[in-house]
Design an enzyme around this catalytic site. Structure first.
Site, short mmCIF file in Angstrom:
data_model
loop_
_atom_site.label_atom_id
_atom_site.label_comp_id
_atom_site.label_asym_id
_atom_site.label_seq_id
_atom_site.Cartn_x
_atom_site.Cartn_y
_atom_site.Cartn_z
N HIS A 94 45.52 4.90 47.66
CA HIS A 94 46.88 4.39 47.51
C HIS A 94 46.81 2.88 47.26
O HIS A 94 46.08 2.18 47.98
CB HIS A 94 47.69 4.68 48.77
CG HIS A 94 49.13 4.28 48.66
ND1 HIS A 94 50.05 4.97 47.89
CD2 HIS A 94 49.80 3.23 49.19
CE1 HIS A 94 51.22 4.36 47.97
NE2 HIS A 94 51.10 3.31 48.75
N GLY A 125 52.36 14.29 55.65
CA GLY A 125 53.35 13.26 55.31
C GLY A 125 53.06 12.67 53.94
O GLY A 125 52.15 13.12 53.25
C1 GRF Z 1 46.22 4.03 40.79
O1 GRF Z 1 46.76 2.77 41.13
C2 GRF Z 1 46.29 4.94 41.98
O2 GRF Z 1 46.17 4.24 43.21
C3 GRF Z 1 47.64 5.51 41.88
O3 GRF Z 1 47.75 5.82 40.49
C4 GRF Z 1 47.13 4.74 39.77
C5 GRF Z 1 46.43 5.30 38.57
O4 GRF Z 1 45.20 5.78 38.94
N1 GRF Z 1 47.81 6.67 42.71
P1 GRF Z 1 44.16 6.32 37.81
O5 GRF Z 1 43.89 5.16 36.86
O6 GRF Z 1 44.83 7.47 37.09
O7 GRF Z 1 42.96 6.72 38.60
#
Ligand code: GRF
Length: 221
Positions: A120, A154
């Protein structure tokens, strides 16, 4: 509550990676495996989005892919049942949510609790949910960052594994802050999976114990 040691059945650990978009965290895992940082194999990449660029990244790396489009299912649970049926025969040790944008229900989480991790782009519990980087900018925090955690029922509330702080600049936009945090997401993602492969993670209620260190500062992230 009893402590649960979290580890693969055997090495290399078998990973399933769930994506929804461009897949840069997936790419970090692919590169980490290739570079010998992570003692695992990616058995499958599953996307809920047929147009996710991450599918291309998997194909380039000769990793099996599967699109399970949530729009083709009438309920969240039916969509998850389709994913579970693909995962079942693969003997997966760890499910990695890598930019996966669907909320999981207890139907999916319960059978795999302790074996699903998420990344996250904020220092949880601050700024859960979507657009975490925008939330941080709008709140006016001086420091944000990223978090890896086990997935519970959650939203971004599961036991925290690793975190990395990132300074917020006064001239940051959502894009510039996201890009700076993303670099550390890739580092945390690889480190988290390798700690799992090394069997160094223990779940103790809502705390995660990492063997061999007193503080994650010692991991040199
Ligand atoms: C990232 O910032 C991740 O933390 C969020 O989605 C964004 C894209 O991630 N959940 P990725 O480039 O598809 O791995």
């Amino acid at each position: 509550m009893e402590k649960i040691k979290i580890q693969p059945k055997k090495l290399p650990a078998k990973l399933a990676v769930l994506i929804s978009g461009r897949g840069t965290n997936l790419q970090a895992i692919i590169d980490g495996i290739k570079g010998g940082e992570i003692n695992a194999t990616i058995e499958i990449v599953i996307s809920n989005n047929p147009n996710a660029y991450g599918l291309e990244r998997a194909k380039q790396a000769n990793i099996p892919t599967k699109v399970i489009d949530h729009r083709e299912f009438s309920t969240r649970e039916d969509h998850e049942r389709a994913i579970l049926s693909v995962l079942a025969p693969l003997d997966i040790d760890l499910i990695v949510l890598a930019g996966y944008m669907r909320i999981l229900t207890p139907l999916f989480i319960r059978p795999y609790y302790g074996r699903i991790i998420n990344i996250h782009p904020a220092l949880l519990p601050a700024f859960p949910g979507t657009h975490a980087q925008k939330q941080a900018l709008e709140y006016g925090v001086r420091i944000s960052g990223c978090t890896t955690h086990f997935v519970d029922e959650g939203t971004d509330t599961g036991p925290i594994i690793l975190q990395k702080a990132v300074y917020v600049r006064q001239d940051d936009t959502e894009e510039t802050l996201s890009q700076r945090i993303l670099k550390y997401e890739h580092i945390l993602m690889k480190k988290t999976i390798q700690l799992f492969c090394e069997g160094r993670l223990t779940l103790d209620g809502r705390k995660v114990i990492i063997e061999g260190i007193k503080s994650i500062e010692e991991l040199g992230l």
